[in-house]
Scaffold this motif. Structure first.
Motif, PDB file in Angstrom:
ATOM      1  N   GLY A  76      -9.254 -14.101  31.057  1.00 49.83           N
ATOM      2  CA  GLY A  76     -10.076 -15.067  30.343  1.00 49.83           C
ATOM      3  C   GLY A  76     -10.544 -16.247  31.171  1.00 49.83           C
ATOM      4  N   PHE A  77     -10.189 -16.286  32.447  1.00 52.71           N
ATOM      5  CA  PHE A  77     -10.621 -17.371  33.327  1.00 52.71           C
ATOM      6  C   PHE A  77     -11.737 -16.878  34.240  1.00 52.71           C
ATOM      7  CE2 PHE A  77      -6.464 -18.930  32.134  1.00 52.71           C
ATOM      8  CZ  PHE A  77      -6.683 -20.296  32.016  1.00 52.71           C
ATOM      9  N   SER A  78     -12.721 -17.734  34.463  1.00 49.95           N
ATOM     10  CA  SER A  78     -13.808 -17.454  35.413  1.00 49.95           C
ATOM     11  C   SER A  78     -14.021 -18.681  36.271  1.00 49.95           C
ATOM     12  CB  SER A  78     -15.119 -17.146  34.675  1.00 49.95           C
ATOM     13  OG  SER A  78     -15.022 -15.966  33.941  1.00 49.95           O
ATOM     14  N   GLY A  79     -14.517 -18.467  37.459  1.00 47.01           N
ATOM     15  CA  GLY A  79     -14.893 -19.566  38.334  1.00 47.01           C
ATOM     16  C   GLY A  79     -16.390 -19.506  38.550  1.00 47.01           C
ATOM     17  N   PHE A  80     -16.997 -20.627  38.881  1.00 47.85           N
ATOM     18  CA  PHE A  80     -18.436 -20.584  39.110  1.00 47.85           C
ATOM     19  C   PHE A  80     -18.866 -21.504  40.234  1.00 47.85           C
ATOM     20  CE2 PHE A  80     -17.831 -23.745  35.807  1.00 47.85           C
ATOM     21  CZ  PHE A  80     -18.617 -24.794  36.220  1.00 47.85           C
ATOM     22  N   LEU A  81     -19.909 -21.075  40.881  1.00 43.48           N
ATOM     23  CA  LEU A  81     -20.680 -21.857  41.846  1.00 43.48           C
ATOM     24  C   LEU A  81     -22.092 -21.810  41.306  1.00 43.48           C
ATOM     25  CD1 LEU A  81     -19.429 -20.268  45.172  1.00 43.48           C
ATOM     26  CD2 LEU A  81     -18.698 -22.438  44.189  1.00 43.48           C
ATOM     27  N   GLU A  82     -22.785 -22.917  41.292  1.00 39.38           N
ATOM     28  CA  GLU A  82     -24.102 -22.898  40.667  1.00 39.38           C
ATOM     29  C   GLU A  82     -25.012 -23.928  41.304  1.00 39.38           C
ATOM     30  OE1 GLU A  82     -24.422 -23.331  36.267  1.00 39.38           O
ATOM     31  OE2 GLU A  82     -23.755 -25.360  36.629  1.00 39.38           O
ATOM     32  N   ARG A  85     -34.016 -33.462  39.311  1.00 42.34           N
ATOM     33  CA  ARG A  85     -32.677 -33.663  39.868  1.00 42.34           C
ATOM     34  C   ARG A  85     -32.071 -32.308  40.187  1.00 42.34           C
ATOM     35  NH1 ARG A  85     -34.299 -35.263  35.388  1.00 42.34           N
ATOM     36  NH2 ARG A  85     -32.460 -35.016  34.172  1.00 42.34           N
ATOM     37  N   GLY A  86     -31.618 -32.118  41.419  1.00 39.05           N
ATOM     38  CA  GLY A  86     -30.976 -30.880  41.849  1.00 39.05           C
ATOM     39  C   GLY A  86     -29.503 -31.129  42.120  1.00 39.05           C
ATOM     40  N   TYR A  87     -28.654 -30.170  41.710  1.00 38.97           N
ATOM     41  CA  TYR A  87     -27.204 -30.320  41.853  1.00 38.97           C
ATOM     42  C   TYR A  87     -26.558 -29.027  42.328  1.00 38.97           C
ATOM     43  CZ  TYR A  87     -27.585 -34.484  38.911  1.00 38.97           C
ATOM     44  OH  TYR A  87     -27.918 -35.712  38.412  1.00 38.97           O
ATOM     45  N   PHE A  88     -25.426 -29.163  43.014  1.00 43.91           N
ATOM     46  CA  PHE A  88     -24.507 -28.062  43.275  1.00 43.91           C
ATOM     47  C   PHE A  88     -23.311 -28.316  42.382  1.00 43.91           C
ATOM     48  CE2 PHE A  88     -20.569 -26.727  45.307  1.00 43.91           C
ATOM     49  CZ  PHE A  88     -20.801 -25.358  45.355  1.00 43.91           C
ATOM     50  N   ASP A  89     -22.942 -27.334  41.563  1.00 40.32           N
ATOM     51  CA  ASP A  89     -21.798 -27.439  40.652  1.00 40.32           C
ATOM     52  C   ASP A  89     -20.780 -26.367  40.985  1.00 40.32           C
ATOM     53  OD1 ASP A  89     -23.412 -29.283  39.322  1.00 40.32           O
ATOM     54  OD2 ASP A  89     -23.927 -27.904  37.707  1.00 40.32           O
ATOM     55  N   THR A  90     -19.510 -26.683  40.770  1.00 41.80           N
ATOM     56  CA  THR A  90     -18.448 -25.695  40.872  1.00 41.80           C
ATOM     57  C   THR A  90     -17.371 -26.049  39.852  1.00 41.80           C
ATOM     58  OG1 THR A  90     -16.928 -24.531  42.353  1.00 41.80           O
ATOM     59  CG2 THR A  90     -17.184 -26.909  42.710  1.00 41.80           C
ATOM     60  N   GLY A  91     -16.662 -25.031  39.355  1.00 42.13           N
ATOM     61  CA  GLY A  91     -15.626 -25.288  38.372  1.00 42.13           C
ATOM     62  C   GLY A  91     -15.043 -23.999  37.820  1.00 42.13           C
ATOM     63  N   VAL A  92     -14.319 -24.149  36.716  1.00 38.03           N
ATOM     64  CA  VAL A  92     -13.678 -23.006  36.049  1.00 38.03           C
ATOM     65  C   VAL A  92     -13.999 -23.016  34.565  1.00 38.03           C
ATOM     66  CG1 VAL A  92     -11.770 -22.801  37.697  1.00 38.03           C
ATOM     67  CG2 VAL A  92     -11.522 -24.282  35.718  1.00 38.03           C
ATOM     68  N   THR A  93     -13.967 -21.826  33.967  1.00 40.17           N
ATOM     69  CA  THR A  93     -14.137 -21.681  32.523  1.00 40.17           C
ATOM     70  C   THR A  93     -12.944 -20.909  31.965  1.00 40.17           C
ATOM     71  OG1 THR A  93     -15.327 -19.582  32.647  1.00 40.17           O
ATOM     72  CG2 THR A  93     -16.650 -21.597  32.749  1.00 40.17           C
ATOM     73  N   MET A  94     -12.649 -21.146  30.696  1.00 41.42           N
ATOM     74  CA  MET A  94     -11.584 -20.425  30.019  1.00 41.42           C
ATOM     75  C   MET A  94     -12.115 -19.952  28.668  1.00 41.42           C
ATOM     76  SD  MET A  94      -7.757 -21.625  28.863  1.00 41.42           S
ATOM     77  CE  MET A  94      -8.263 -22.532  27.411  1.00 41.42           C
ATOM     78  N   ALA A  95     -11.969 -18.641  28.405  1.00 41.61           N
ATOM     79  CA  ALA A  95     -12.421 -18.078  27.137  1.00 41.61           C
ATOM     80  C   ALA A  95     -11.517 -18.548  26.007  1.00 41.61           C
ATOM     81  CB  ALA A  95     -12.412 -16.558  27.212  1.00 41.61           C
ATOM     82  N   LEU A  96     -12.130 -18.810  24.855  1.00 39.37           N
ATOM     83  CA  LEU A  96     -11.403 -19.159  23.635  1.00 39.37           C
ATOM     84  C   LEU A  96     -11.697 -18.063  22.618  1.00 39.37           C
ATOM     85  CD1 LEU A  96     -12.256 -22.956  23.424  1.00 39.37           C
ATOM     86  CD2 LEU A  96     -10.151 -21.924  24.277  1.00 39.37           C
ATOM     87  N   GLY A  97     -11.104 -16.905  22.814  1.00 37.95           N
ATOM     88  CA  GLY A  97     -11.400 -15.753  21.958  1.00 37.95           C
ATOM     89  C   GLY A  97     -12.758 -15.181  22.302  1.00 37.95           C
ATOM     90  N   PRO A  98     -13.315 -14.357  21.406  1.00 35.30           N
ATOM     91  CA  PRO A  98     -14.591 -13.707  21.701  1.00 35.30           C
ATOM     92  C   PRO A  98     -15.813 -14.615  21.548  1.00 35.30           C
ATOM     93  CG  PRO A  98     -13.810 -13.060  19.536  1.00 35.30           C
ATOM     94  CD  PRO A  98     -12.717 -13.889  20.155  1.00 35.30           C
ATOM     95  N   SER A  99     -15.648 -15.795  20.942  1.00 36.07           N
ATOM     96  CA  SER A  99     -16.818 -16.623  20.638  1.00 36.07           C
ATOM     97  C   SER A  99     -16.841 -17.996  21.279  1.00 36.07           C
ATOM     98  CB  SER A  99     -16.931 -16.807  19.116  1.00 36.07           C
ATOM     99  OG  SER A  99     -17.101 -15.573  18.491  1.00 36.07           O
TER     100      SER A  99
END
Length: 93
Positions: free
Chosen positions: A31-37, A51-65
Motif C-alpha cells: 500500500g505504499f508508493s514513492g514518487f518523483l514528479e 511555476r515549475g517544481y520538482f516533487d518527491t515523497g511517499v503515498t499510503m493507500a487507505l483501502g480501495p478509495s
C-alpha cells in the motif's frame, strides 16, 4: 495527471484558477508508493507566472478509495517557492 486548483490570488483579494500538470509514482510495497514528479502550475487568468517544481515523497493507500501523501517540493523556476513540505488526502467518491 491534470488538476485544476483554485488558490488565493497574490493580492489576497479572491481566488484564481491554476492548471497543474504532473507525472509520477512507483509502488514500493503493502500500500505504499514513492514518487518523483515534475509539476507545472499555470494561471489561465494571468494572476501568477508559470511555476515549475520538482516533487518527491511517499503515498499510503487507505483501502480501495483513499490515499494520503506527503513530500518535499523544490522550486525550479524563478517565480516558484524555493522549498515547501506538503501533505494531502484524496478520497474517491
Amino acid at each position: 495527471m491534470v488538476v485544476l486548483d483554485i488558490p488565493r490570488k497574490q493580492a489576497n483579494d479572491g481566488y484564481a484558477p491554476d492548471l497543474v500538470r504532473s507525472v509520477s509514482s512507483h509502488d514500493l510495497s503493502h500500500g505504499f508508493s514513492g514518487f518523483l514528479e515534475l509539476a507545472g502550475f499555470r494561471s489561465p487568468s494571468g494572476d501568477r507566472d508559470y511555476r515549475g517544481y520538482f516533487d518527491t515523497g511517499v503515498t499510503m493507500a487507505l483501502g480501495p478509495s483513499g490515499q494520503i501523501d506527503t513530500g518535499l517540493r523544490v522550486g525550479l523556476t524563478r517565480t516558484a517557492d524555493d522549498l515547501a513540505l506538503f501533505f494531502g488526502v484524496a478520497w474517491r467518491i
